[in-house]
Enzyme design. Structure first.
Site: not given
Ligand code: UDP
Length: 323
Positions: A139, A143
């Protein structure tokens, strides 16, 4: 017109509620996790997946889009470890698609939802934007990958961006019309409130021997409306002719432990929480607290809600809408 990708989600829908007061808003959402009823009715809504180039191409031809605010992403750390391909497809692949449609249509302004997970597990009291980036899960990596792509696009094209690295978003809109609802719920504050309302047997405290004063993890909780207001300031700035691409932390600058959150929920509700001490959750840093100095100085932003107000707003929404 401002395009809000992921505008039916928790943070996106709160942003839309503020943004419709001053701009024409077009919300795109594939409704995989968002809720159509959370989208303010003053916004135009199109069910669309940002990974669908042809659909986006048509939408960008039809609407006079000046900037994109991009909230559409998968956002659970644990799930990203188990299913990284979902995270790289949704958060990197689909975002790249959106960016390329933007470049094609010469829409060169983006506000991007990033995360404190880009820092990894820095052993530092207050994290500012100069802290080295070392994301430890797909995750956080997904990003950061987009931030790197944004930096390259800003060098090569007529393109500027603001990336906002969120700490722990919490709370609900003051109207109690929208709030935080995930399925399944994994976040601490809604879980504690669900327990207090009798919808859960107990709250599991993930780790009680961290190197913190009470042994539980410390996080920085920021009211979702404060978060939304920071986006509005960032957008105003980005749309001005002399704007510059930049990255900012978005947090309150105050840390609370898991036990302090539970105690504050008890105080706000007047109810007593049933807890059990459990093993640590993999990948949880002991402490993640922002320095929000940069965004305060550059945009004049300041968090207006303290922890009790965050929890009160969440409790009001839970009681009105969910229980
Ligand atoms: N947490 C917990 N029990 C829960 C959910 C969360 O003890 O049922 C802890 C979690 O380990 C972390 C903090 O609460 O230290 C905040 O977790 P959350 O999932 O809300 O946000 P995160 O910091 O992971 O983005």
């Amino acid at each position: 017109m401002i395009l809000v990708a992921g505008g039916a989600g928790y943070i996106g829908s709160h942003l839309v509620k503020e943004l419709v007061e001053k701009e024409e808003v077009l919300v795109l959402d594939n409704l995989s996790t968002g809720h159509l009823e959370s989208v303010d009715e003053r916004a135009t809504f199109i069910q669309a997946d940002i990974g669908d180039f042809n659909h986006l191409d048509t939408i960008f031809s039809e609407y006079p889009i000046r900037a994109v605010m991009h909230f559409a992403a998968s956002s659970l750390v644990g799930e990203s470890v188990i299913d990284p391909k979902k995270y790289y497809a949704n958060n990197v692949g689909a975002t790249l698609n959106l960016l390329n449609v933007m470049v094609k249509h010469r829409v060169g302004r983006m506000i991007f939802s990033s995360t404190a997970a880009t820092y990894g597990t820095p052993n530092i009291e207050y994290i500012d934007e100069s802290v080295p980036l070392n994301p430890i899960n797909p995750y956080g990596k997904s990003k950061r990958m987009i931030e790197e792509i944004l930096e390259d696009y800003a060098k090569a094209y007529d393109f500027r961006f603001v990336s906002l690295r969120y700490f722990n978003a919490a709370g609900a809109h003051e109207s109690s019309v929208i709030g935080e609802s995930h399925e399944p719920e994994t976040h601490l504050i809604p879980i504690v409130l669900e327990q207090l309302a009798g919808f859960r047997e107990k709250v599991s405290i993930f780790g009680t021997n961290y190197d913190t004063p009470d042994g539980t993890c410390i996080r920085d909780y920021i009211h979702v409306t404060d978060l939304a207001n920071a986006h509005i300031l960032a957008l105003d700035n980005l749309l001005s002719s002399d704007s510059k691409s930049a990255i900012f932390n978005l947090g309150n600058g105050q840390g609370y432990s898991v036990r302090e959150i539970i105690e504050t929920c008890e105080k706000v509700t007047g109810l007593q929480c049933i807890v059990e001490n459990c093993e640590k959750r993999p990948g949880d840093p002991a402490r993640l607290v922002a320095s929000a100095r940069k965004i305060e100085q550059v945009f004049g932003w300041k968090a207006e809600h303290n922890l009790e107000e965050i929890i009160e707003s969440a409790w009001n929404w839970h009681r009105e809408k969910r229980f």
